[in-house]
Scaffold this motif. Sequence first.
Motif, PDB file in Angstrom:
ATOM      1  N   GLY A 183       1.021  -1.293  -0.008  1.00 11.17           N
ATOM      2  CA  GLY A 183       0.042  -0.036  -0.210  1.00 11.17           C
ATOM      3  C   GLY A 183       1.009   1.321   0.106  1.00 11.17           C
ATOM      4  O   GLY A 183       0.638   2.181  -0.630  1.00 11.17           O
ATOM      5  N   TYR A 184       1.731   1.286   0.781  1.00  8.03           N
ATOM      6  CA  TYR A 184       2.863   2.467   0.681  1.00  8.03           C
ATOM      7  C   TYR A 184       3.616   2.420  -0.456  1.00  8.03           C
ATOM      8  O   TYR A 184       3.915   3.593  -0.932  1.00  8.03           O
ATOM      9  CB  TYR A 184       3.788   2.071   2.074  1.00  8.03           C
ATOM     10  CG  TYR A 184       3.168   2.771   3.174  1.00  8.03           C
ATOM     11  CD1 TYR A 184       3.067   3.982   3.432  1.00  8.03           C
ATOM     12  CD2 TYR A 184       2.800   1.759   4.238  1.00  8.03           C
ATOM     13  CE1 TYR A 184       2.303   4.478   4.923  1.00  8.03           C
ATOM     14  CE2 TYR A 184       2.346   2.146   5.353  1.00  8.03           C
ATOM     15  CZ  TYR A 184       2.089   3.387   5.635  1.00  8.03           C
ATOM     16  OH  TYR A 184       1.720   3.656   6.979  1.00  8.03           O
ATOM     17  N   LEU A 185       3.715   1.350  -1.461  1.00 12.07           N
ATOM     18  CA  LEU A 185       4.838   1.381  -2.427  1.00 12.07           C
ATOM     19  C   LEU A 185       3.862   1.991  -3.644  1.00 12.07           C
ATOM     20  O   LEU A 185       4.343   2.778  -4.470  1.00 12.07           O
ATOM     21  CB  LEU A 185       5.172  -0.159  -2.794  1.00 12.07           C
ATOM     22  CG  LEU A 185       6.019  -0.262  -3.746  1.00 12.07           C
ATOM     23  CD1 LEU A 185       7.327   0.273  -3.392  1.00 12.07           C
ATOM     24  CD2 LEU A 185       6.590  -1.910  -3.875  1.00 12.07           C
ATOM     25  N   GLY A 186       2.623   1.454  -3.510  1.00 15.00           N
ATOM     26  CA  GLY A 186       1.753   2.067  -4.588  1.00 15.00           C
ATOM     27  C   GLY A 186       2.229   1.941  -6.030  1.00 15.00           C
ATOM     28  O   GLY A 186       2.869   0.767  -6.363  1.00 15.00           O
ATOM     29  N   PRO A 187       2.154   2.849  -6.786  1.00 17.22           N
ATOM     30  CA  PRO A 187       2.487   2.796  -8.405  1.00 17.22           C
ATOM     31  C   PRO A 187       4.135   2.575  -8.674  1.00 17.22           C
ATOM     32  O   PRO A 187       4.291   2.165  -9.769  1.00 17.22           O
ATOM     33  CB  PRO A 187       2.103   4.174  -8.939  1.00 17.22           C
ATOM     34  CG  PRO A 187       2.025   5.156  -7.756  1.00 17.22           C
ATOM     35  CD  PRO A 187       1.613   4.480  -6.717  1.00 17.22           C
ATOM     36  N   HIS A 188       4.833   2.960  -7.458  1.00 15.08           N
ATOM     37  CA  HIS A 188       6.264   2.610  -7.729  1.00 15.08           C
ATOM     38  C   HIS A 188       6.601   1.090  -7.545  1.00 15.08           C
ATOM     39  O   HIS A 188       7.884   1.033  -7.797  1.00 15.08           O
ATOM     40  CB  HIS A 188       6.911   3.548  -6.940  1.00 15.08           C
ATOM     41  CG  HIS A 188       6.572   5.013  -6.811  1.00 15.08           C
ATOM     42  ND1 HIS A 188       6.736   5.726  -7.863  1.00 15.08           N
ATOM     43  CD2 HIS A 188       5.701   5.694  -6.079  1.00 15.08           C
ATOM     44  CE1 HIS A 188       6.109   6.899  -7.739  1.00 15.08           C
ATOM     45  NE2 HIS A 188       5.364   6.868  -6.575  1.00 15.08           N
ATOM     46  N   PRO A 203       9.796  -5.138 -11.701  1.00 17.69           N
ATOM     47  CA  PRO A 203       8.897  -5.998 -12.462  1.00 17.69           C
ATOM     48  C   PRO A 203       8.980  -7.307 -12.230  1.00 17.69           C
ATOM     49  O   PRO A 203       7.877  -8.012 -12.105  1.00 17.69           O
ATOM     50  CB  PRO A 203       9.288  -5.905 -14.172  1.00 17.69           C
ATOM     51  CG  PRO A 203      10.279  -4.501 -14.175  1.00 17.69           C
ATOM     52  CD  PRO A 203      10.804  -4.302 -12.749  1.00 17.69           C
ATOM     53  N   ILE A 204      10.010  -7.875 -11.552  1.00 13.32           N
ATOM     54  CA  ILE A 204      10.076  -9.082 -11.046  1.00 13.32           C
ATOM     55  C   ILE A 204       9.203  -9.415  -9.812  1.00 13.32           C
ATOM     56  O   ILE A 204       8.529 -10.299  -9.586  1.00 13.32           O
ATOM     57  CB  ILE A 204      11.741  -9.603 -10.585  1.00 13.32           C
ATOM     58  CG1 ILE A 204      12.179  -9.425 -11.965  1.00 13.32           C
ATOM     59  CG2 ILE A 204      11.552 -10.947  -9.903  1.00 13.32           C
ATOM     60  CD1 ILE A 204      13.902  -9.523 -11.616  1.00 13.32           C
ATOM     61  N   LEU A 205       9.405  -8.184  -8.841  1.00 11.73           N
ATOM     62  CA  LEU A 205       8.410  -8.413  -7.762  1.00 11.73           C
ATOM     63  C   LEU A 205       7.010  -8.161  -8.162  1.00 11.73           C
ATOM     64  O   LEU A 205       6.277  -8.721  -7.588  1.00 11.73           O
ATOM     65  CB  LEU A 205       8.743  -7.188  -6.702  1.00 11.73           C
ATOM     66  CG  LEU A 205       7.881  -7.143  -5.371  1.00 11.73           C
ATOM     67  CD1 LEU A 205       7.850  -8.280  -4.598  1.00 11.73           C
ATOM     68  CD2 LEU A 205       8.370  -5.807  -4.605  1.00 11.73           C
ATOM     69  N   PHE A 206       6.646  -7.361  -9.146  1.00  9.37           N
ATOM     70  CA  PHE A 206       5.339  -7.155  -9.665  1.00  9.37           C
ATOM     71  C   PHE A 206       4.670  -8.608 -10.093  1.00  9.37           C
ATOM     72  O   PHE A 206       3.652  -8.896  -9.850  1.00  9.37           O
ATOM     73  CB  PHE A 206       5.369  -6.303 -10.907  1.00  9.37           C
ATOM     74  CG  PHE A 206       4.057  -5.909 -11.491  1.00  9.37           C
ATOM     75  CD1 PHE A 206       3.498  -4.773 -11.131  1.00  9.37           C
ATOM     76  CD2 PHE A 206       3.531  -6.890 -12.416  1.00  9.37           C
ATOM     77  CE1 PHE A 206       1.884  -4.421 -11.900  1.00  9.37           C
ATOM     78  CE2 PHE A 206       2.081  -6.706 -13.079  1.00  9.37           C
ATOM     79  CZ  PHE A 206       1.648  -5.295 -12.690  1.00  9.37           C
ATOM     80  N   ALA A 207       5.652  -9.382 -10.915  1.00 12.04           N
ATOM     81  CA  ALA A 207       5.276 -10.648 -11.279  1.00 12.04           C
ATOM     82  C   ALA A 207       4.956 -11.619 -10.127  1.00 12.04           C
ATOM     83  O   ALA A 207       4.319 -12.372 -10.075  1.00 12.04           O
ATOM     84  CB  ALA A 207       6.469 -11.259 -12.291  1.00 12.04           C
ATOM     85  N   PRO A 219      -1.760   1.017 -11.068  1.00  6.28           N
ATOM     86  CA  PRO A 219      -1.173   2.168 -11.326  1.00  6.28           C
ATOM     87  C   PRO A 219       0.172   1.901 -11.708  1.00  6.28           C
ATOM     88  O   PRO A 219       1.087   2.597 -12.378  1.00  6.28           O
ATOM     89  CB  PRO A 219      -1.031   2.584  -9.724  1.00  6.28           C
ATOM     90  CG  PRO A 219      -2.314   1.979  -9.170  1.00  6.28           C
ATOM     91  CD  PRO A 219      -2.492   0.945  -9.706  1.00  6.28           C
ATOM     92  N   SER A 220       1.001   0.724 -11.080  1.00  6.55           N
ATOM     93  CA  SER A 220       2.442   0.343 -11.512  1.00  6.55           C
ATOM     94  C   SER A 220       2.526  -0.071 -12.868  1.00  6.55           C
ATOM     95  O   SER A 220       3.363   0.278 -13.750  1.00  6.55           O
ATOM     96  CB  SER A 220       2.755  -0.842 -10.699  1.00  6.55           C
ATOM     97  OG  SER A 220       2.854  -0.725  -9.216  1.00  6.55           O
ATOM     98  N   LEU A 221       1.601  -0.618 -13.345  1.00 10.59           N
ATOM     99  CA  LEU A 221       1.454  -0.903 -14.826  1.00 10.59           C
ATOM    100  C   LEU A 221       1.453   0.230 -15.787  1.00 10.59           C
ATOM    101  O   LEU A 221       1.913   0.238 -16.645  1.00 10.59           O
ATOM    102  CB  LEU A 221       0.216  -2.000 -15.169  1.00 10.59           C
ATOM    103  CG  LEU A 221       0.111  -2.399 -16.615  1.00 10.59           C
ATOM    104  CD1 LEU A 221       1.267  -3.406 -16.810  1.00 10.59           C
ATOM    105  CD2 LEU A 221      -1.207  -3.285 -16.676  1.00 10.59           C
ATOM    106  N   THR A 222       0.776   1.102 -15.176  1.00 16.30           N
ATOM    107  CA  THR A 222       0.586   2.439 -15.877  1.00 16.30           C
ATOM    108  C   THR A 222       2.004   3.098 -16.304  1.00 16.30           C
ATOM    109  O   THR A 222       2.279   3.830 -17.153  1.00 16.30           O
ATOM    110  CB  THR A 222      -0.173   3.501 -15.041  1.00 16.30           C
ATOM    111  OG1 THR A 222      -1.734   3.139 -15.189  1.00 16.30           O
ATOM    112  CG2 THR A 222      -0.054   4.944 -15.641  1.00 16.30           C
TER     113      THR A 222
END
Length: 1134
Positions: free
Chosen positions: A308-313, A318-322, A364-367
């Motif tokens: 929640g604190y990380l948000g769009p950043h 990308p590895i953590l995103f996956a 938001p991160s994908l954006t």
Amino acid sequence: MAASVLPTDWIKNWEKSGKNDFVFCTTDLQTALYELCWNVVQGSLKVDVAASLLADVMVSVRPVWPSYLCPVLTRCFNLDPNRVLDIILEVYECRSDQDEFFIPLIKSYMCEHQTLCHILGFKFKFHQEPNGETPSSLYHVAAALLQHNLIALEDLYVHLLPQDSAIVEEHKREILEAKQIARKLTMVVVPSEKSEDKEKDKEKEEEKSEKPPDNQKLGLLEALLRIGDWHHAQNIMEQMPAYYATSHKAIAIALCQLLHLILEPLYRRAGVPKGAKASLLKPLRNKQAPAPVETFEDLSKDVFTMLGYLGPHLSHDPILFAKIVRLGKSFMKEYQSESKQDTKDKLDSLLSCFLSVSDQVLLPSLTLMECNACMSEELWGFFKLFPYQHRYRLYGQWKNETYSNHPLLVKVKAQTVDRAKYIMKRLTKENVKPSGRQIGKLSHSNPTILFDYILSQIQWYDNLITPVVDSLKYLTSLNYDVLAYCIIEALANPEKEKMKHDDTTISSWLQSLASLCGAVFRKYPIELAGILQYVTNQLKAGKSFDLLILKEVVQKMAGIEITDEMTVEQLEAMTGGEQLKAEGGYFGQIRNTKKSSQRLKDALLDHELALPLCLLMAQQRNGVVFSEGGEKHLKLVGKLYDQCHDTLVQFGGFLASNLSTEDYIKRVPSVDILCNQFHTPHDAAFFLSRPMYAHQILSKYDELKKAEKGNRQQQKVHKYISACEQVMAPVHEAVVSLHPPKVWDDIRPQFYATFWSLTMYDLAVPHNAYDREVNKLKLQIKAIDENAEMPLNKKKKEKERCTALQDKLQEEEKKQLEHVQRVLHRLKLEKDNWLLAKSTKNETITKFLQLCLFPRCVFSAIDAVYCARFVELVHQQKTPNFCTLLCYDRVFSDIIYTVASCTENESRRYGRFLCCMLETVTRWHSDKAIYEKECGNYPGFLTIFRASGFDGGNKADQLDYENFRHVVHKWHYKLTKASVHCLETGEYTHIRNILIVLTKILPYYPKVLNLGQALECRVHKICQEEKEKRPDLYALAMGYSGQLKSRKVHMVPENEFHHKEPVNITTPGGLQNGPGNSSKPAAAAASTTSKNEEGTAEDAGEFCVTAIFAASVLYQKGSTLAHSQSEVNSSRLC
């Protein structure tokens, strides 16, 4: 204090430039420390060199080191304890990786927390110069001390710069600057190329010259995250605006690394795809760091908060995103497979957390990811496990709220719109491929913004639909789903009016979006549940505008067109089997719709929307008139009614041809339930249940054939009749509840159900249509053989396709022929029980027209033809108690009210029905031999009905050929009179509808020259009157006028149409209309009326038929339209 002996490998030599060499060598630790410190105090040894020496020996003497060091510094050298603490912190800074040594040292020496905090604060203040930069080692020391609770965060926080108020102001300024940049990008300005270049260069110089000031709070935050002190890091981030801290890349990366370590065990267990390999991550040695998660429940402790604190950043990693996405995918599979309610309730809270993470972090991160199609597809693997309601809510938040929460997202949105404008300005049919790639690239990160702009352009320029649809082939699965949402949102826009300003037509933007829907959903694998549910919800709310969308979707995906402008050949093909319909019944060839129609069917069945949509459309037809159309223009109400009705017919046809027998029977209830419980109009109820009865009869027939093997045709017919009786018996009982008991005094429920359950497929085989399509295929094969440029393999393939299609058509024709023969045999056996003789023949015909013929003839073009053919069939079957002559007379005598009550499309169907009826009448009128063969000895043409039945051999009771010609002339006159009346009313609906009907019946009416001239004169007047007032009526009138003039050569004088000499007619009670008695029709009618009041029901029916003939005699004196006006009124006594 006991001396310690040091290992010899720590003894070193130092050389100091500019001073004499010295050697430090001892085996006594306390002496060595004394000597070392003395050299430092005297200045002969630098502090960093001394720190290096101390670091070399720390490993060996770590347990006793604090007990030696602190007394040496304080007692032997008389240093101030604060200075000693300062020196320890200085040394700690130099070797900040030795936490395990310095933390115990500081604890053993520990003074008050405030003192340590002040010393550390002074160190931070020392670096708060304008161009100062705080070293990372100091941040690490402060972070370590905070983590071990040696200092308090609130005490240290006041020593750090900048102030919280300054951070808030900076954040506001960033948002304002971002909005200004966005405003510049969206402004419609055409600057010169030089000024553009200057502005860009200026912006680049400003970016280079601007160096972010040293932010000690962020530096400390980064250090805390790197050592795993989440508790204190969270406290710092809470003091700052949302996402301010993580907007700095170093902090975002540090938080991502911490998340990697925490998620490692769970990811290894549940998230790693099959076959994937990755290096293991070593856990933090720090015991105060958050514990690694082992189960999905553990994610609620810290991981969701961190995200929640990380948000769009999260876009920085990308590895953590996956990893997060894959864990979400694994959780959803576990959630969906869980059956225990207690466990399901616990997982519900985790589901809401994953939805929040998707909303606030993943999208938001994908954006902010630069064109990462892989992440988009990875995210779709997670999102597709959600119901479409959850997904669309996420897309709505992403599109309408997310972009305003962060300055960087504000800029990205403006840049995306700017780039979308650039692409759309240059998109044409010729550059679809390169433009499509650009659209695809832009859509991977910001699909909602891109599609919103594209849809806005399509609503203005419908010529963009085709190139846009073709250019969408480079989208990811997630983007297609987002496109579906954006289309629905555009359709539901409350600010858009769905009517044009004249309030008589549907807005062009809605038509454009509907057309786009059909094309996009057919071409690409987009889930249909959302758009179907949207249409359903609109119907529930009593709004029928959006049925246009369903109409387009069904037409494009299933290839089923609904139009009343069919040619005669197309209409004939539509009475055949499915293959003939596909080849010759539609304007466009139905090809490659198998997959798309299957997708549409699956969406309807999976979400249980097939029957609700049918019922809502059937109910909404009346709702359009009585609820929705209260304040709308009559023309628009008619169009909405037609749209609702046409979509029902189209949608019902799709279900009938695509659903299996089991699926259809399972979902469609019986007629009485449809009508009584769901309040479905009778015509729509039978339309929906008709395929079900056909399926059931065929299934029962096949079952009986298998049970008793027999190849003889007669046995097959008996089995078919038995199957019909078994299937239709419950229907006969069910229809009784649909009408009052009095109705069944004249017509039997069996007749009623038979009429409504049959179709044109059951009554006749369109041999001409089958032959036409087979001949087309033969010509195609011949053309393929003659084509020298076509490759041989393609020739072979095309010839095989045409041959297979030809065989299918021939087999289908044979199958239909056998079916029609069975049906006709069944009707021949049933006909004697169809009509009862309890009431007058007039009342029987009235109920037949009211309950059967008129409701169905305006239902569809095929039904219009069916009604005319059914009347002819009932006549040909010599059905007892059915007066064919009276039926035709009632149809033709006064069409004013029927025409006036029709919508535009209903007028076309009604005109087609009249055309088919006139076709039959014209055929009988054209040749005496045909009339004698088809009517001469039939009960439908009896002029006298007897109580004891009919005597087919009594020629005096039959209507002869010449009198029939008089009757036909009377019908033509009645049609002319009604047409002129409608044209003279001045009412828009009357004029439009009668012109449509007249156009439809033009092949068979008018046939008499003087009637044609009367019509031509009145239509010419309409053309003059409506040219400026109502252009659509003018266009209709001009079209009909031109066609009417071309038909003049086929018109004949009245004396050729029928002999004007009087002809004797046998009438009851001695009434005769002969040469010397032509002035007594009214008296005859009056005497017959008085007789009818005292006579039987049969006598009343006898009078009505006789009145038809009596009225027809009025025309034998050469009467014209004006002269016969008063006389014809007597014919209405019937």
